[in-house]
Enzyme design. Structure first.
Site, PDB file in Angstrom:
ATOM      1  N   TYR A  14       0.600  -1.035  -0.130  1.00 47.48           N
ATOM      2  CA  TYR A  14       0.012   0.017   0.086  1.00 47.48           C
ATOM      3  C   TYR A  14       0.854   1.350   0.052  1.00 47.48           C
ATOM      4  CZ  TYR A  14      -4.197  -2.850   0.770  1.00 47.48           C
ATOM      5  OH  TYR A  14      -5.214  -3.513   0.635  1.00 47.48           O
ATOM      6  N   THR A 127       4.537   1.110  10.546  1.00 57.23           N
ATOM      7  CA  THR A 127       4.276   1.531  11.749  1.00 57.23           C
ATOM      8  C   THR A 127       4.534   0.678  12.987  1.00 57.23           C
ATOM      9  OG1 THR A 127       2.291   2.594  10.740  1.00 57.23           O
ATOM     10  CG2 THR A 127       2.239   2.345  13.140  1.00 57.23           C
ATOM     11  N   ARG A 160       1.598   8.763   6.318  1.00 58.93           N
ATOM     12  CA  ARG A 160       0.303   9.414   7.002  1.00 58.93           C
ATOM     13  C   ARG A 160      -0.644   9.519   5.847  1.00 58.93           C
ATOM     14  NH1 ARG A 160       3.332  14.618   9.199  1.00 58.93           N
ATOM     15  NH2 ARG A 160       2.093  14.450  11.299  1.00 58.93           N
ATOM     16  N   LYS A 212       3.144   8.850  14.871  1.00 58.64           N
ATOM     17  CA  LYS A 212       2.230   8.373  14.062  1.00 58.64           C
ATOM     18  C   LYS A 212       1.049   7.632  14.991  1.00 58.64           C
ATOM     19  CE  LYS A 212       0.596   5.418  10.905  1.00 58.64           C
ATOM     20  NZ  LYS A 212       0.138   5.535   9.411  1.00 58.64           N
ATOM     21  N   ASN A 216      -3.187   8.571  15.122  1.00 57.74           N
ATOM     22  CA  ASN A 216      -4.241   7.461  14.810  1.00 57.74           C
ATOM     23  C   ASN A 216      -4.880   7.005  15.954  1.00 57.74           C
ATOM     24  OD1 ASN A 216      -3.739   7.324  11.931  1.00 57.74           O
ATOM     25  ND2 ASN A 216      -2.779   5.320  11.996  1.00 57.74           N
ATOM     26  N   ARG A 252     -15.971  25.077  18.405  1.00 53.88           N
ATOM     27  CA  ARG A 252     -14.708  24.310  18.828  1.00 53.88           C
ATOM     28  C   ARG A 252     -15.223  22.626  18.936  1.00 53.88           C
ATOM     29  NH1 ARG A 252     -14.252  29.039  20.835  1.00 53.88           N
ATOM     30  NH2 ARG A 252     -15.421  28.484  22.731  1.00 53.88           N
ATOM     31  N   CYS A 266      -4.787   0.480   9.939  1.00 55.82           N
ATOM     32  CA  CYS A 266      -3.939   1.592  10.747  1.00 55.82           C
ATOM     33  C   CYS A 266      -4.679   1.855  12.119  1.00 55.82           C
ATOM     34  CB  CYS A 266      -3.890   2.835   9.966  1.00 55.82           C
ATOM     35  SG  CYS A 266      -3.289   2.178   8.393  1.00 55.82           S
ATOM     36  N   TYR A 322     -13.551  -1.515   4.249  1.00 52.70           N
ATOM     37  CA  TYR A 322     -13.537  -1.150   5.639  1.00 52.70           C
ATOM     38  C   TYR A 322     -13.966   0.352   5.816  1.00 52.70           C
ATOM     39  CZ  TYR A 322      -9.256   2.035   5.125  1.00 52.70           C
ATOM     40  OH  TYR A 322      -8.503   3.004   5.157  1.00 52.70           O
ATOM     41  N   ARG A 330      -9.089  -5.010   4.829  1.00 53.62           N
ATOM     42  CA  ARG A 330      -8.494  -5.387   6.139  1.00 53.62           C
ATOM     43  C   ARG A 330      -9.004  -4.553   7.561  1.00 53.62           C
ATOM     44  NH1 ARG A 330      -2.698  -3.442   4.855  1.00 53.62           N
ATOM     45  NH2 ARG A 330      -3.887  -1.715   4.153  1.00 53.62           N
TER      46      ARG A 330
HETATM   47  N1  SAJ Z   1     -14.881   6.004  10.529  1.00 53.75           N
HETATM   48  C1  SAJ Z   1     -15.969   6.115  11.315  1.00 53.75           C
HETATM   49  N2  SAJ Z   1     -16.420   7.559  11.327  1.00 53.75           N
HETATM   50  C2  SAJ Z   1     -15.456   8.458  10.977  1.00 53.75           C
HETATM   51  C3  SAJ Z   1     -14.449   8.337  10.342  1.00 53.75           C
HETATM   52  C4  SAJ Z   1     -14.153   7.069  10.042  1.00 53.75           C
HETATM   53  O1  SAJ Z   1     -16.612   5.264  11.715  1.00 53.75           O
HETATM   54  O2  SAJ Z   1     -16.193   9.719  11.168  1.00 53.75           O
HETATM   55  C5  SAJ Z   1     -14.129   4.757  10.178  1.00 53.75           C
HETATM   56  C6  SAJ Z   1     -14.211   4.229   8.980  1.00 53.75           C
HETATM   57  O3  SAJ Z   1     -15.412   3.706   8.300  1.00 53.75           O
HETATM   58  C7  SAJ Z   1     -13.070   3.299   8.801  1.00 53.75           C
HETATM   59  C8  SAJ Z   1     -12.120   3.785  10.029  1.00 53.75           C
HETATM   60  O4  SAJ Z   1     -12.916   4.653  10.775  1.00 53.75           O
HETATM   61  O5  SAJ Z   1     -13.392   2.030   9.130  1.00 53.75           O
HETATM   62  C9  SAJ Z   1     -10.899   4.437   9.689  1.00 53.75           C
HETATM   63  O6  SAJ Z   1     -11.036   5.378   8.511  1.00 53.75           O
HETATM   64  P1  SAJ Z   1     -10.329   6.742   8.456  1.00 53.75           P
HETATM   65  O7  SAJ Z   1     -10.819   7.371   7.185  1.00 53.75           O
HETATM   66  O8  SAJ Z   1     -10.708   7.584   9.467  1.00 53.75           O
HETATM   67  O9  SAJ Z   1      -8.730   6.363   8.273  1.00 53.75           O
HETATM   68  P2  SAJ Z   1      -7.902   5.392   7.519  1.00 53.75           P
HETATM   69  O10 SAJ Z   1      -7.561   4.196   8.447  1.00 53.75           O
HETATM   70  O11 SAJ Z   1      -8.347   5.217   6.374  1.00 53.75           O
HETATM   71  O12 SAJ Z   1      -6.649   6.258   7.485  1.00 53.75           O
HETATM   72  C10 SAJ Z   1      -5.887   6.708   8.785  1.00 53.75           C
HETATM   73  C11 SAJ Z   1      -5.583   8.231   8.487  1.00 53.75           C
HETATM   74  N3  SAJ Z   1      -5.097   8.344   9.909  1.00 53.75           N
HETATM   75  C12 SAJ Z   1      -5.805   9.812  10.227  1.00 53.75           C
HETATM   76  O13 SAJ Z   1      -6.793  10.332   9.806  1.00 53.75           O
HETATM   77  C13 SAJ Z   1      -5.233  10.246  11.610  1.00 53.75           C
HETATM   78  C14 SAJ Z   1      -4.433   8.289   7.500  1.00 53.75           C
HETATM   79  O14 SAJ Z   1      -4.053   9.501   7.758  1.00 53.75           O
HETATM   80  C15 SAJ Z   1      -3.221   7.358   8.007  1.00 53.75           C
HETATM   81  O15 SAJ Z   1      -2.062   7.675   7.055  1.00 53.75           O
HETATM   82  C16 SAJ Z   1      -3.684   5.990   7.986  1.00 53.75           C
HETATM   83  O16 SAJ Z   1      -4.597   5.804   8.988  1.00 53.75           O
HETATM   84  C17 SAJ Z   1      -2.557   5.133   8.100  1.00 53.75           C
HETATM   85  O17 SAJ Z   1      -2.008   4.511   7.256  1.00 53.75           O
HETATM   86  O18 SAJ Z   1      -2.058   4.876   9.499  1.00 53.75           O
END
Ligand code: SAJ
Length: 433
Positions: A14, A127, A160, A212, A216, A252, A266, A322, A330
């Site tokens: 990825y 990570t 990130r 990192k 997350n 806020r 992640c 996901y 995943r």
């Molecule tokens: N989700 C919710 N509600 C929300 C937002 C997301 O239930 O309001 C769920 C999504 O459906 C998903 C999970 O959370 O199942 C994660 O999705 P995401 O879009 O929040 O994040 P990832 O896992 O796709 O990517 C994250 C990102 N990290 C942050 O935003 C802090 C990305 O920048 C990182 O590079 C990535 O993890 C990583 O590789 O660590």
């Protein structure tokens, strides 16, 4: 540090592949290493599929110029980037803590060590728990007879990039680079300056690893709050979606969206690496994980409230990835909801336009939306893919006999579904169908 001309990227997954391709397209020679022959064959033949915007173009152009060369093992290079997976090991006992599995990182370092030359740079992107670069990576690389920081440079930089925007974010996001010493961080900056257009911020390796995990974990926490609010709202008969929209009018406050859980490689894993680093000071992080991991069960209960006993009930499940807009399965909570439905005896047919082959064991992977809805008593929105947000409930009503709809993403227009004759049950909707 001498000019970097050749780079060896360990792991064509990825992050490794887009990083290797972007660097190769800057004109450098990149050796792209993977231990999986199928990955290498797909790259060599150009026969690989991805839904990641821009990735195919970047990779094909890098391969066509000959600047990106797929290989099964590393070769001498001026810099090495390690971007291999760090899965989490399931706990021995039910409900226990997960830990990081560093097997691939260790294997990649062992493969690189014999090729290290004085003046080389090694950067870890995988990570990892805080301290991994110093305590695990450096000693393995030092088996080369060279000292980290003195004879070769060693740094950690967290990737990130958001899945669905990986190529864009690899280039434009700010980058944190932590060295085992300041010169290693500077060497890392020299390499990443080749393609990073965001700001490059330097620190030490352990801080960079921690950054990192903090990012997350923070996102996991704010999603957990939204999920707990949604449980509370269901208990109190309040519509959480309305309440969140109103609360977010505060200057806020920015509450995220409740859902069937937190997936992906992640956010659902990284917080455990902090728990592993300090189990007795991370009670909150452990609780956050448990709240989000409990959401598929919450989702199943809502479907049960909508349909009654699930045994032999025909359910159409829309989406298995996901999250919206990706084909990545995943740690997908949608898959987990599917498993729970099958275990409860439901006859489940799923459809995911992004991951057509994806299947829940014991369920049917339908080839089309119409196929998944055939005979369905209920339709469940598991993933808010754009294709599902635009669904016309009148049309859905013509494709399935049942009139029960369950929205686990708070994404469907209630009035439209009602007008089409459906009883719509919304996660966190407070029972207000
Ligand atoms: N989700 C919710 N509600 C929300 C937002 C997301 O239930 O309001 C769920 C999504 O459906 C998903 C999970 O959370 O199942 C994660 O999705 P995401 O879009 O929040 O994040 P990832 O896992 O796709 O990517 C994250 C990102 N990290 C942050 O935003 C802090 C990305 O920048 C990182 O590079 C990535 O993890 C990583 O590789 O660590």
């Amino acid at each position: 540090m001498p000019t970097i001309k050749t780079i060896c990227v360990m792991g064509m997954g990825y992050i490794g592949l887009p990083t290797a391709a972007v660097i190769a397209n800057c004109g450098l020679k990149v050796i792209g290493v993977d231990v999986d022959p199928e990955v290498l064959e797909a790259l060599r033949s150009g026969d690989f599929q991805t839904k990641e915007p821009g990735l195919r173009e970047q990779a094909m152009s890098a391969l066509a110029t000959g600047n990106l060369v797929p290989r099964e093992s590393p070769e001498p290079a001026d810099a090495f980037i390690i971007a291999v997976p760090t899965p989490a090991v399931a706990p021995a006992e039910e409900g226990g803590d997960k830990r990081a599995d560093l097997e691939h990182v260790i294997a990649a370092c062992e493969a690189v060590a014999p090729h290290l030359r004085p003046g080389d740079l090694v950067v870890l992107e995988s990570t990892c728990p805080p301290g991994t670069t110093q305590r695990t990576v450096a000693p393995i690389l030092e088996r080369s007879g060279l000292q980290a920081g003195e004879d070769f440079k060693l740094a950690y930089t967290p990737e990130r990039a958001l899945p669905g925007r990986i190529v864009e974010e690899i280039i434009h996001n700010d980058r944190v680079i932590g060295g085992v010493d300041p010169a290693s961080a500077e060497a890392g900056k020299q390499l990443y300056s080749l393609f990073v257009q965001g700001e490059i911020l330097l620190t030490d390796a352990t801080t960079a690893e921690m950054v990192k995990l903090m990012e997350n974990t923070y996102r996991d926490a704010i999603i957990a709050v939204a999920n707990e609010f949604s449980r509370l709202a269901d208990r109190l008969g309040v519509d959480v979606w309305e309440a969140i929209a109103l609360a977010n009018r505060h200057p806020r406050v920015d509450i995220l969206r409740p859902g069937p859980g937190v997936g992906g490689h992640c956010i659902s894993i990284d917080p455990w690496f902090l728990v592993e680093a300090s189990p007795d000071t991370t009670q909150l992080i452990r609780t956050i994980r448990r709240v989000n991991d409990g959401q598929p069960e919450e989702a199943k209960r809502l479907i049960e409230r909508a349909l009654g006993d699930l045994a032999t009930r025909k359910v159409a499940g829309l989406g298995l990835a996901y999250k919206a807009g990706v084909d990545d399965l995943r740690e997908s909570p949608a898959l987990e909801v599917g498993r729970l439905l099958v275990r409860a005896g439901a006859r489940l047919r799923t459809f995911d336009p992004y991951a057509a082959q994806a299947q829940v064991e014991g369920a049917v992977a339908a080839a089309s939306l119409a196929d998944s809805l055939e005979g369905a008593e209920a339709v469940v929105l598991l993933v808010d893919h754009p294709e599902f947000l635009d669904l016309d409930p009148q049309q859905v009503a013509r494709m399935m006999p049942g009139r029960v709809a369950v929205d686990l993403r708070g994404a469907w227009d209630r009035e439209r579904w009602k007008a089409a004759g459906f009883k719509l049950h919304v996660l966190g909707g407070g029972g207000r169908a």
